[in-house]
Design an enzyme around this catalytic site. Structure first.
Site, PDB file in Angstrom:
ATOM      1  N   ARG A 142       1.135  10.196   3.846  1.00 58.74           N
ATOM      2  CA  ARG A 142       1.387  11.057   5.005  1.00 58.74           C
ATOM      3  C   ARG A 142       2.784  10.767   5.533  1.00 58.74           C
ATOM      4  O   ARG A 142       3.450   9.834   5.072  1.00 58.74           O
ATOM      5  CB  ARG A 142       0.370  10.756   6.103  1.00 58.74           C
ATOM      6  CG  ARG A 142       0.316   9.268   6.449  1.00 58.74           C
ATOM      7  CD  ARG A 142      -0.638   8.980   7.583  1.00 58.74           C
ATOM      8  NE  ARG A 142      -0.910   7.559   7.716  1.00 58.74           N
ATOM      9  CZ  ARG A 142      -0.110   6.677   8.298  1.00 58.74           C
ATOM     10  NH1 ARG A 142       1.057   7.081   8.786  1.00 58.74           N
ATOM     11  NH2 ARG A 142      -0.433   5.411   8.396  1.00 58.74           N
ATOM     12  N   VAL A 145       4.865   7.299  11.465  1.00 59.78           N
ATOM     13  CA  VAL A 145       5.375   7.264  12.837  1.00 59.78           C
ATOM     14  C   VAL A 145       6.880   6.988  12.845  1.00 59.78           C
ATOM     15  O   VAL A 145       7.634   7.567  13.621  1.00 59.78           O
ATOM     16  CB  VAL A 145       4.648   6.175  13.651  1.00 59.78           C
ATOM     17  CG1 VAL A 145       5.233   6.054  15.056  1.00 59.78           C
ATOM     18  CG2 VAL A 145       3.150   6.472  13.728  1.00 59.78           C
ATOM     19  N   GLU A 164       0.842  -1.194   0.000  1.00 54.05           N
ATOM     20  CA  GLU A 164       0.000   0.000   0.000  1.00 54.05           C
ATOM     21  C   GLU A 164       0.879   1.246   0.000  1.00 54.05           C
ATOM     22  O   GLU A 164       2.091   1.185   0.218  1.00 54.05           O
ATOM     23  CB  GLU A 164      -0.918   0.025   1.221  1.00 54.05           C
ATOM     24  CG  GLU A 164      -0.182   0.081   2.550  1.00 54.05           C
ATOM     25  CD  GLU A 164      -1.140   0.047   3.727  1.00 54.05           C
ATOM     26  OE1 GLU A 164      -1.846   1.057   3.937  1.00 54.05           O
ATOM     27  OE2 GLU A 164      -1.185  -0.972   4.433  1.00 54.05           O
ATOM     28  N   ASN A 169       1.052   4.931   1.927  1.00 52.32           N
ATOM     29  CA  ASN A 169       0.565   5.786   2.999  1.00 52.32           C
ATOM     30  C   ASN A 169       0.845   7.239   2.641  1.00 52.32           C
ATOM     31  O   ASN A 169       2.002   7.650   2.534  1.00 52.32           O
ATOM     32  CB  ASN A 169       1.247   5.434   4.325  1.00 52.32           C
ATOM     33  CG  ASN A 169       0.707   4.137   4.894  1.00 52.32           C
ATOM     34  OD1 ASN A 169      -0.489   4.010   5.127  1.00 52.32           O
ATOM     35  ND2 ASN A 169       1.578   3.169   5.093  1.00 52.32           N
TER      36      ASN A 169
END
Length: 455
Positions: free
Chosen positions: A292, A295, A288, A290
């Site tokens: 953004r 973390v 996938e 992400n």
């Protein structure tokens, strides 16, 4: 761009406030009523309250975030991670109100955030995807799709999100029948979309991801790869950069695939392309994207010397990436432990409460990202992560040894944390001697370390 609303909380809000300061930007933190006295709120140039403690009435309300930014005189919104960070509705609402969104445009987020659509793009580019199914909306469709694949075990996943929600290992038709409705409901609750799909399950998989940065001028850079295989229930506990023990051709394939996918999607901002690497065969499949900051971005920052959040802000302001691909070099090894307010001896039960004592480890090569301070309250309303301890040294052996010492010196009283467990993991000879797979923690390590209720 001169004034940024930080639409998040906890350690990522602190991280963004610091990056704004370094970049010469003012910061305003959006807070719920229980976060008014948080460390991020104390550090920022301004604070605006957006609602009650419940995230659904504060941090997850697009209209309140936009109204807060306009009220505070901000011209940009940084969503951090979690909450609204991957919601195209926020990016689009910012654009409609003349605000800069520190992340990809809404249309790009829609293409990249839907796993099925992103997988279609990867397929078109010839990037391996594991031969999964289209979106499944009924048990009948799922059973037919599994029969066509004829390749149990399979992994059932939610199309619209991540973090392990809606994800189930399926080893046969009966597993599928039992799990389908449960996974669909969980995906609907978490993401508002119950669409599921099936893909090949790799028994001994390593979770490896590539950090990318892309600007509005068409440039894409990768910052190497990270290993995030130390997971419990699909939640990452420890991350490392670079990912060790991969063949040169695998590393080259991962990096090239990540850059090509970001280019094809017209991506803008900081993003992470996630892959599964078959630990036995060495090949990989796309997992996938992400859309953004992650973390685990600090481990990449430590080994590259590149401030990813500052680069995000510069890209959002319309500036080109400040370095060329050939300028990116990997130096040494970095490890990150996510410190959660949980009790491992009680099945990782959350441990909210007031922090009476907080002493972070200090020393060369040690970094601590946190919102904790003496007197801080870990709220029961939000994610349990309270800090990240990052170590950086010349080699993996030295970085893990430094992490062991750093965790031994971390003092927190008033709440229970996962610190002792993570110290046991990083000092385990099996963990230190060779790369682990994503099931290692649950199948190998935890049974022998938690049966007696001890971390």
């Amino acid at each position: 761009m001169r004034r940024v609303l930080v639409a998040n909380r906890g350690e990522i809000a602190v991280r963004v406030v610091r990056a704004c300061f370094d970049e010469g930007l003012e910061s305003v933190v959006a807070v719920s009523e229980v976060d008014r006295d948080s460390l991020a709120a104390r550090m920022a140039d301004g604070v605006v309250q957006i609602g009650p403690a419940a995230a659904a009435e504060s941090y997850l309300r697009v209209e309140r975030i936009v109204a807060a930014a306009l009220h505070a005189g901000c011209d940009a919104v940084h969503p951090g991670y979690g909450f609204l960070s991957e919601r195209p509705e926020l990016a689009e609402a910012c654009a409609e109100n003349g605000l800069v969104f520190v992340g990809p445009p809404g249309d790009v987020m829609r293409r990249s955030g839907d796993k099925l659509r992103a997988r279609e793009v990867a397929d078109k580019l010839g990037i391996p995807t594991g031969g999964g199914t289209p979106g499944l909306h009924s048990l009948h469709e799922a059973l037919e799709a599994a029969e066509r694949l004829d390749a149990y075990p399979l992994l059932m996943k939610a199309s619209a999100g991540g973090g392990g929600r809606g994800m189930t290992i399926v080893r046969g038709p009966e597993d599928l029948r039992r799990a389908f409705e449960r996974s669909r409901l969980e995906a609907e609750r978490a993401f508002g979309d119950g669409t599921l799909y099936l893909e090949r399950f790799i028994e001994r998989a390593r979770h490896v991801e590539v950090q990318v940065l892309a600007d509005a001028h068409g440039s894409v850079r990768h910052l190497g790869e990270r290993d995030c295989s130390a997971q419990r229930r699909y939640q990452k506990l420890i991350e490392e950069a670079p990912a060790v023990g991969l063949a040169d051709e695998t590393v080259a394939g991962l990096r090239e695939s990540a850059v090509r996918l970001a280019e094809e999607l017209g991506y803008v901002g900081a993003g992470t392309i996630e892959f599964l690497v078959d630990a036995q065969r060495g090949d990989f499949i796309f997992l996938e994207l992400n859309a953004r900051v992650q973390v685990e971005h600090p481990v990449t920052e430590e080994v590259t010397g590149i401030d990813i959040v500052r680069e995000q802000l510069r890209i959002a302001a319309g500036r080109p990436i400040s370095f060329a691909q050939e300028d990116v070099t990997i130096s040494g090894h970095a490890v990150e432990c996510r410190i959660n307010a949980e009790d491992p001896g009680r099945d990782f039960l959350p441990s909210p409460g007031r922090v009476d004592v907080w002493v972070a480890p200090q020393g060369h090569g040690i970094r601590v990202d946190t919102f904790l301070q003496p007197g801080a309250v870990v709220q029961p309303h939000y994610d349990s992560m309270v800090a990240k301890v990052i170590t950086h040294a010349a080699s993996r052996t030295e970085a893990l040894a430094l992490m062991d010492r750093a965790l031994a010196r971390l003092r927190v009283e008033g709440i229970r944390t996962t610190t002792d467990l993570q110290r046991a993991i990083v000092s385990d000879e099996r963990y230190r001697s060779e790369p682990i797979h994503t099931r290692w923690l649950e199948d190998v390590f935890l049974p022998g370390n938690l049966h007696e209720g001890q971390a």
